[in-house]
Design a protein around this motif. Sequence first.
Motif, PDB file in Angstrom:
ATOM      1  N   SER A 199      -7.203  10.849   8.802  1.00  0.00           N
ATOM      2  CA  SER A 199      -6.137   9.902   8.440  1.00  0.00           C
ATOM      3  C   SER A 199      -4.915  10.540   7.804  1.00  0.00           C
ATOM      4  N   ARG A 200      -4.241  11.397   8.536  1.00  0.00           N
ATOM      5  CA  ARG A 200      -3.001  11.996   8.020  1.00  0.00           C
ATOM      6  C   ARG A 200      -1.830  11.024   8.167  1.00  0.00           C
ATOM      7  N   LEU A 201      -0.832  11.208   7.321  1.00  0.00           N
ATOM      8  CA  LEU A 201       0.383  10.419   7.377  1.00  0.00           C
ATOM      9  C   LEU A 201       1.563  11.347   7.143  1.00  0.00           C
ATOM     10  N   LEU A 202       2.603  11.195   7.923  1.00  0.00           N
ATOM     11  CA  LEU A 202       3.797  12.047   7.837  1.00  0.00           C
ATOM     12  C   LEU A 202       3.458  13.490   8.236  1.00  0.00           C
ATOM     13  N   LYS A 203       4.369  14.411   7.991  1.00  0.00           N
ATOM     14  CA  LYS A 203       4.208  15.784   8.475  1.00  0.00           C
ATOM     15  C   LYS A 203       3.867  16.784   7.382  1.00  0.00           C
ATOM     16  N   ASP A 204       3.616  16.312   6.175  1.00  0.00           N
ATOM     17  CA  ASP A 204       3.236  17.222   5.097  1.00  0.00           C
ATOM     18  C   ASP A 204       1.860  17.810   5.363  1.00  0.00           C
ATOM     19  N   VAL A 259       0.200   6.813  -3.689  1.00  0.00           N
ATOM     20  CA  VAL A 259      -0.151   7.012  -2.281  1.00  0.00           C
ATOM     21  C   VAL A 259       0.894   7.907  -1.622  1.00  0.00           C
ATOM     22  N   ILE A 260       2.148   7.492  -1.689  1.00  0.00           N
ATOM     23  CA  ILE A 260       3.248   8.340  -1.226  1.00  0.00           C
ATOM     24  C   ILE A 260       4.064   8.706  -2.463  1.00  0.00           C
ATOM     25  N   ASP A 261       3.812   9.885  -2.954  1.00  0.00           N
ATOM     26  CA  ASP A 261       4.320  10.310  -4.272  1.00  0.00           C
ATOM     27  C   ASP A 261       5.645  11.064  -4.146  1.00  0.00           C
ATOM     28  N   LEU A 265      12.056   5.593   3.394  1.00  0.00           N
ATOM     29  CA  LEU A 265      11.022   5.981   4.352  1.00  0.00           C
ATOM     30  C   LEU A 265      10.172   4.786   4.779  1.00  0.00           C
ATOM     31  N   ILE A 266       9.662   4.043   3.788  1.00  0.00           N
ATOM     32  CA  ILE A 266       8.732   2.955   4.091  1.00  0.00           C
ATOM     33  C   ILE A 266       9.455   1.749   4.677  1.00  0.00           C
ATOM     34  N   LYS A 267      10.421   1.234   3.955  1.00  0.00           N
ATOM     35  CA  LYS A 267      11.092   0.013   4.384  1.00  0.00           C
ATOM     36  C   LYS A 267      12.102   0.261   5.503  1.00  0.00           C
ATOM     37  N   PHE A 306       0.817  -1.211   0.000  1.00  0.00           N
ATOM     38  CA  PHE A 306       0.000   0.000   0.000  1.00  0.00           C
ATOM     39  C   PHE A 306       0.858   1.272   0.000  1.00  0.00           C
ATOM     40  N   LEU A 307       1.781   1.363   0.932  1.00  0.00           N
ATOM     41  CA  LEU A 307       2.558   2.590   1.080  1.00  0.00           C
ATOM     42  C   LEU A 307       3.626   2.757   0.008  1.00  0.00           C
TER      43      LEU A 307
END
Length: 343
Positions: A252-257, A34-36, A45-47, A28-29
């Motif tokens: 549902s926010r993700l990260l600090k953007d 999704v994370i562009d 970042l993800i792994k 997913f991530l």
Amino acid sequence: MKKGILLVNLGSPDSTKVKDVRKYLDEFLMDKRVIDIPRWKRVLLIKGIILNTRPKKSAKAYKKIWWKEGSPLVVISQRFTKKVADKLDIPVALGMRYGSMSIKKGIEELEKKGVEEILLVPLYPHYAMSSFETVVEKAKEVNRKYFPTIKMDVMPVFYNKPEYIQVMSKVIKQHLDNFTYDHILFSYHGIPERHIYKSDPTNSHCKIDGSCCENHSRAHRTCYRHQCFETTKGIVKALQLKEGTYSNSFQSRLLKDPWLKPYTDFELERFGKEGVKNLAVVTPAFVSDCLETLEEIAIEGEIQFKNAGGENYKHIPCLNDNDNWVDVMVKWINEWIGEPITL
């Protein structure tokens, strides 16, 4: 040409085990829609970071909402698919964008039944890079690579279609009949602000201010923010809600953007502190209840609201396998059978 239907929803881990949740989150991530960010940054970042911590937290959240039959989103989607199939004379299959119930498996199921033309139905009312667009692009990729002889049409987003507004309004009204509310919060899935700009074909219209969503533009065809607001407007009109008794937010926010605002969790706390005692929350960006609605909104949302001073909290379920919603989907599919939809 023999026709068939492929319904596609988000997907789910196979179980609440950390290893299964990690596998799901990885797929997913790592999706570039999704994370562009550049792939090398996404991998780091993800792994390198997120998959070392988030799977345990997410697994605990899934355990709170997991049903005996399995993932609520999967079970609900399967029930919906069966009901739709029972009312049609053509094959209907279900696929997921992420997880083991893949889009490829869904198309294979239809191919085995002799289907030569598919209507792809992304089960998302609104257009967003990380939902509708990624489903369509993945399905096209799979179609070209594995099933080049099968023709594929795509059902457009339906955020403002009268039938969708009507069935959403009916479900909301049913759940509010025994609940006296002070305020209704329309909580939509959140996306980063940059996704709005990236989806703007004019490269100039979208400004995420108080006016761009109200001024007509072809950018609205792919503007998630505009489409969410239009859905709320349609439901407000259908239910004749009074001004000041409803509002929009994004969860549902993700990260600090910076993500679309206002943030749902901030709004839940604000309402409680400002004296709202009876709050209803509806999530129109989802047609099936899932982790984001059942855990984040129905469980954590209620805790946030009541801890801030609120008293009564009502989470309004998604459309799920509601019979009226099934009838709406069958109607749209029958229209396609008679005259294919073209984008």
